[in-house]
Design a protein around this motif. Structure first.
Motif, short mmCIF file in Angstrom:
data_model
loop_
_atom_site.label_atom_id
_atom_site.label_comp_id
_atom_site.label_asym_id
_atom_site.label_seq_id
_atom_site.Cartn_x
_atom_site.Cartn_y
_atom_site.Cartn_z
N LYS A 1 -22.73 -31.30 8.89
CA LYS A 1 -21.30 -31.21 8.61
C LYS A 1 -21.02 -30.40 7.36
O LYS A 1 -19.87 -30.33 6.91
N ASN A 2 -22.04 -29.82 6.76
CA ASN A 2 -21.87 -29.05 5.53
C ASN A 2 -21.13 -29.87 4.47
O ASN A 2 -20.24 -29.35 3.77
N THR A 3 -21.50 -31.11 4.34
CA THR A 3 -20.76 -32.01 3.47
C THR A 3 -21.72 -32.88 2.65
O THR A 3 -22.76 -33.31 3.15
N VAL A 4 -21.35 -33.09 1.41
CA VAL A 4 -22.05 -34.01 0.53
C VAL A 4 -21.08 -35.10 0.13
O VAL A 4 -19.90 -34.82 -0.13
N TYR A 5 -21.57 -36.32 0.06
CA TYR A 5 -20.75 -37.48 -0.27
C TYR A 5 -21.21 -38.09 -1.58
O TYR A 5 -22.40 -38.05 -1.92
N LEU A 6 -20.27 -38.70 -2.26
CA LEU A 6 -20.59 -39.49 -3.44
C LEU A 6 -19.91 -40.84 -3.27
O LEU A 6 -18.69 -40.93 -3.41
#
Length: 117
Positions: free
Chosen positions: A77-82
């Motif tokens: 998803k080309n996404t990073v989460y915090l």
């Protein structure tokens, strides 16, 4: 590459928020090569590193957030989460994400996190 940070808001101390950093643009086949970092800047203070995750998926955390924040990435998803838990008033800041690959660096716009006591 454009980075879009989202998920900030107002939360009471002890609460949780999840920030997202979504990449778009020239990321096809390359997003997983980027190390992604989260930084924050509180009013009147310098920007500081909060957490980062390498292209190998290894996470790193600032001492101030260890045990409370968790960084993860979904390269599909080309996404990073915090994920931010047990938030404290001192976590109040504008949070920015950054993508880095060698000498190439991209910054996203910030998302405001406000933690009330």
């Amino acid at each position: 590459v454009q980075l879009q940070a989202s998920g900030g808001g107002l939360v009471q101390a002890g609460g949780s928020l999840r920030l997202s950093c979504a990449a778009s643009g020239d990321t096809y086949d390359h997003f997983n090569d980027y190390a992604i970092g989260w930084f924050r800047q509180a009013p009147g203070k310098e920007r500081e590193g909060v957490s980062c995750i390498g292209s190998d998926g290894r996470p790193h955390y600032a001492e101030s957030v260890k045990g409370r924040f968790t960084i993860s990435r979904d390269d599909a998803k080309n996404t990073v989460y915090l994920q931010m838990n047990s938030l404290k008033p001192e976590d109040t800041a504008v949070y920015f994400c950054r993508a880095e690959r060698g000498p190439i660096t991209y910054w996203g716009q910030g998302t405001l996190v406000t933690v009330s006591s």
